[in-house]
Design a protein around this motif. Sequence first.
Motif, PDB file in Angstrom:
ATOM      1  N   THR A  92      86.184  38.815  34.689  1.00  0.00           N
ATOM      2  CA  THR A  92      86.026  39.466  35.992  1.00  0.00           C
ATOM      3  C   THR A  92      84.745  39.027  36.696  1.00  0.00           C
ATOM      4  O   THR A  92      84.762  38.615  37.855  1.00  0.00           O
ATOM      5  N   THR A  93      83.631  39.121  35.995  1.00  0.00           N
ATOM      6  CA  THR A  93      82.342  38.773  36.595  1.00  0.00           C
ATOM      7  C   THR A  93      82.252  37.279  36.877  1.00  0.00           C
ATOM      8  O   THR A  93      81.798  36.862  37.945  1.00  0.00           O
ATOM      9  N   GLY A  94      82.679  36.464  35.915  1.00  0.00           N
ATOM     10  CA  GLY A  94      82.611  35.019  36.101  1.00  0.00           C
ATOM     11  C   GLY A  94      83.467  34.527  37.242  1.00  0.00           C
ATOM     12  O   GLY A  94      83.060  33.659  38.019  1.00  0.00           O
ATOM     13  N   SER A  95      84.665  35.090  37.358  1.00  0.00           N
ATOM     14  CA  SER A  95      85.589  34.621  38.390  1.00  0.00           C
ATOM     15  C   SER A  95      85.136  34.971  39.796  1.00  0.00           C
ATOM     16  O   SER A  95      85.610  34.386  40.762  1.00  0.00           O
ATOM     17  N   ALA A  96      84.218  35.936  39.906  1.00  0.00           N
ATOM     18  CA  ALA A  96      83.698  36.316  41.220  1.00  0.00           C
ATOM     19  C   ALA A  96      82.563  35.404  41.678  1.00  0.00           C
ATOM     20  O   ALA A  96      82.102  35.510  42.814  1.00  0.00           O
ATOM     21  N   ILE A  97      82.123  34.506  40.810  1.00  0.00           N
ATOM     22  CA  ILE A  97      81.008  33.610  41.138  1.00  0.00           C
ATOM     23  C   ILE A  97      81.547  32.331  41.762  1.00  0.00           C
ATOM     24  O   ILE A  97      82.442  31.683  41.204  1.00  0.00           O
ATOM     25  N   GLU A  98      81.011  31.957  42.905  1.00  0.00           N
ATOM     26  CA  GLU A  98      81.451  30.749  43.592  1.00  0.00           C
ATOM     27  C   GLU A  98      81.236  29.516  42.707  1.00  0.00           C
ATOM     28  O   GLU A  98      80.169  29.336  42.133  1.00  0.00           O
ATOM     29  N   GLY A  99      82.270  28.714  42.596  1.00  0.00           N
ATOM     30  CA  GLY A  99      82.195  27.493  41.818  1.00  0.00           C
ATOM     31  C   GLY A  99      82.727  27.613  40.407  1.00  0.00           C
ATOM     32  O   GLY A  99      82.863  26.612  39.702  1.00  0.00           O
ATOM     33  N   VAL A 100      83.026  28.841  39.955  1.00  0.00           N
ATOM     34  CA  VAL A 100      83.557  29.041  38.604  1.00  0.00           C
ATOM     35  C   VAL A 100      85.077  28.988  38.658  1.00  0.00           C
ATOM     36  O   VAL A 100      85.713  29.738  39.403  1.00  0.00           O
ATOM     37  N   ASN A 101      85.669  28.093  37.863  1.00  0.00           N
ATOM     38  CA  ASN A 101      87.128  28.003  37.790  1.00  0.00           C
ATOM     39  C   ASN A 101      87.604  28.487  36.427  1.00  0.00           C
ATOM     40  O   ASN A 101      86.830  29.007  35.620  1.00  0.00           O
ATOM     41  N   ARG A 102      88.886  28.320  36.164  1.00  0.00           N
ATOM     42  CA  ARG A 102      89.457  28.812  34.905  1.00  0.00           C
ATOM     43  C   ARG A 102      88.800  28.127  33.705  1.00  0.00           C
ATOM     44  O   ARG A 102      88.545  28.770  32.680  1.00  0.00           O
ATOM     45  N   ASP A 103      88.547  26.824  33.815  1.00  0.00           N
ATOM     46  CA  ASP A 103      87.867  26.117  32.740  1.00  0.00           C
ATOM     47  C   ASP A 103      86.511  26.756  32.432  1.00  0.00           C
ATOM     48  O   ASP A 103      86.135  26.917  31.268  1.00  0.00           O
ATOM     49  N   GLY A 104      85.768  27.105  33.484  1.00  0.00           N
ATOM     50  CA  GLY A 104      84.467  27.710  33.290  1.00  0.00           C
ATOM     51  C   GLY A 104      84.556  29.039  32.570  1.00  0.00           C
ATOM     52  O   GLY A 104      83.743  29.345  31.697  1.00  0.00           O
ATOM     53  N   VAL A 105      85.547  29.841  32.929  1.00  0.00           N
ATOM     54  CA  VAL A 105      85.754  31.115  32.255  1.00  0.00           C
ATOM     55  C   VAL A 105      86.060  30.887  30.777  1.00  0.00           C
ATOM     56  O   VAL A 105      85.530  31.584  29.897  1.00  0.00           O
ATOM     57  N   GLN A 106      86.902  29.898  30.496  1.00  0.00           N
ATOM     58  CA  GLN A 106      87.234  29.613  29.100  1.00  0.00           C
ATOM     59  C   GLN A 106      85.997  29.164  28.321  1.00  0.00           C
ATOM     60  O   GLN A 106      85.796  29.558  27.164  1.00  0.00           O
ATOM     61  N   ILE A 107      85.161  28.349  28.935  1.00  0.00           N
ATOM     62  CA  ILE A 107      83.925  27.900  28.285  1.00  0.00           C
ATOM     63  C   ILE A 107      83.023  29.092  27.963  1.00  0.00           C
ATOM     64  O   ILE A 107      82.440  29.171  26.873  1.00  0.00           O
ATOM     65  N   ALA A 108      82.903  30.034  28.905  1.00  0.00           N
ATOM     66  CA  ALA A 108      82.081  31.218  28.658  1.00  0.00           C
ATOM     67  C   ALA A 108      82.640  32.048  27.508  1.00  0.00           C
ATOM     68  O   ALA A 108      81.881  32.554  26.666  1.00  0.00           O
ATOM     69  N   LEU A 109      83.951  32.203  27.457  1.00  0.00           N
ATOM     70  CA  LEU A 109      84.571  32.929  26.349  1.00  0.00           C
ATOM     71  C   LEU A 109      84.295  32.231  25.022  1.00  0.00           C
ATOM     72  O   LEU A 109      83.992  32.877  24.013  1.00  0.00           O
ATOM     73  N   MET A 110      84.398  30.895  25.013  1.00  0.00           N
ATOM     74  CA  MET A 110      84.096  30.130  23.797  1.00  0.00           C
ATOM     75  C   MET A 110      82.666  30.381  23.335  1.00  0.00           C
ATOM     76  O   MET A 110      82.399  30.559  22.138  1.00  0.00           O
ATOM     77  N   ALA A 111      81.731  30.401  24.292  1.00  0.00           N
ATOM     78  CA  ALA A 111      80.326  30.605  23.941  1.00  0.00           C
ATOM     79  C   ALA A 111      80.096  31.996  23.364  1.00  0.00           C
ATOM     80  O   ALA A 111      79.416  32.165  22.341  1.00  0.00           O
ATOM     81  N   ALA A 112      80.652  33.023  24.003  1.00  0.00           N
ATOM     82  CA  ALA A 112      80.455  34.390  23.526  1.00  0.00           C
ATOM     83  C   ALA A 112      81.159  34.634  22.195  1.00  0.00           C
ATOM     84  O   ALA A 112      80.649  35.364  21.339  1.00  0.00           O
ATOM     85  N   LEU A 113      82.318  34.018  21.994  1.00  0.00           N
ATOM     86  CA  LEU A 113      82.991  34.130  20.700  1.00  0.00           C
ATOM     87  C   LEU A 113      82.133  33.521  19.593  1.00  0.00           C
ATOM     88  O   LEU A 113      82.003  34.079  18.503  1.00  0.00           O
ATOM     89  N   THR A 114      81.541  32.379  19.873  1.00  0.00           N
ATOM     90  CA  THR A 114      80.736  31.684  18.879  1.00  0.00           C
ATOM     91  C   THR A 114      79.437  32.418  18.588  1.00  0.00           C
ATOM     92  O   THR A 114      79.033  32.581  17.434  1.00  0.00           O
TER      93      THR A 114
END
Length: 398
Positions: free
Chosen positions: A77-99
């Motif tokens: 939700t928060t990431g997708s509201a940021i200009e320039g963030v696409n689906r790939d970016g959201v997935q990368i953030a999820l990968m980072a937080a999971l790790t």
Amino acid sequence: MFKKLAIAGIALLFLAPSIMLVSIGALINPAQAANATCLSTGLTVGTIPDELDVTDASGYSFTLNHQQLTHAATIITTGSAIEGVNRDGVQIALMAALTESTLRMLSNTSHYPDSADYPNDGNGSDNDSLGLFQMRPQSGWGTVADLMDPNYQVRAFFGGPAGPNYPSPRGLLDIAGRESMDKGEAAQSVEVSAYPDRYRNYESVAEQILQALTTNTTAQPAGGGAVLGPVPETSRVVFPMPEGTWVMTSPYGMREHPITGEYKLHSGTDFAGPDGTPILAAADGVVTVAEYSGGYGGLVVIEHTVDGKTVATAYAHSWETGIRVTAGDRVTAGQHIADVGSSGNSTGPHLHFEVRIGGTNGEYTDPAVWLEQHGAADLDAGEITDPGGCTTSEGNES
């Protein structure tokens, strides 16, 4: 036989951390509103399930609880509201937080006793790191109060001109060349971990979370494009290159990267052929991606309905001028959609062919097995010349 060429994945010793007690205060999240929230990425966050069973790249399966999934929804939700963030970016953030935290808001009382005063899911002990992304106040990411706020951590991870830390520490939007990186490398560029290769292990888990928590209202995959209406059941499945034009050079599975030497999953099967050889749609469907896409080079992705289920096929490394379709086109099995090339991460003319279960952003499966199961052309027509590792390709595998 082609079906004997599948390479088994090598199990990695990644263990998901145990689930800690959660604070009621941390359950409050706008992503849990009764009505789904439509985001600028085209993703829609719906009801958050109580738990989700997932499997990482090493084959290790574990269960994410409701609180962990709530944090995942915050990232989306928060990431997708940021200009320039696409689906790939959201997935990368999820990968980072999971790790970094297995999607838990971690305090760190050994360095910051007051961090326990904020809603948290347990106590961490990695240096002076805090929260979902294990950010360090001493590195300039923010105060303890800042970093115990999951929304702040998400904004800090993405960064950019509007980010809370701009211009340093760098967030994802501040990383030059991030579009050409694989997702694990992009996550590492933000986290700067002593263990840079571990993020890739959670790429499939992040995708599973996205599929479970969201829908895509614009049907826009990572590389763009859109599916226009339902995709009808395919009439047949065919081999993606004309008979007699190809030689199989690298099968699906774990292998040594032919360019970097890294041991990782080869997400497709490579068929070498002369430059300009026609590439054929493997089944009736709708084109969702038709563009130049980083390591994949010239990339076409087509969604199909096969046996009542959605599946996508991907065709990589065409020259940009060799792509003969556009996103939204309806194609038929055997249609000439592109030409063999050697663009992107490639060392010779070939087709890198993928099958993705679930659609454009679905999970990879062995293309050779899938083609054989669905009665494609004679799979023994091509001779394997390099069973141990491809010398002609490297798919983006993102």
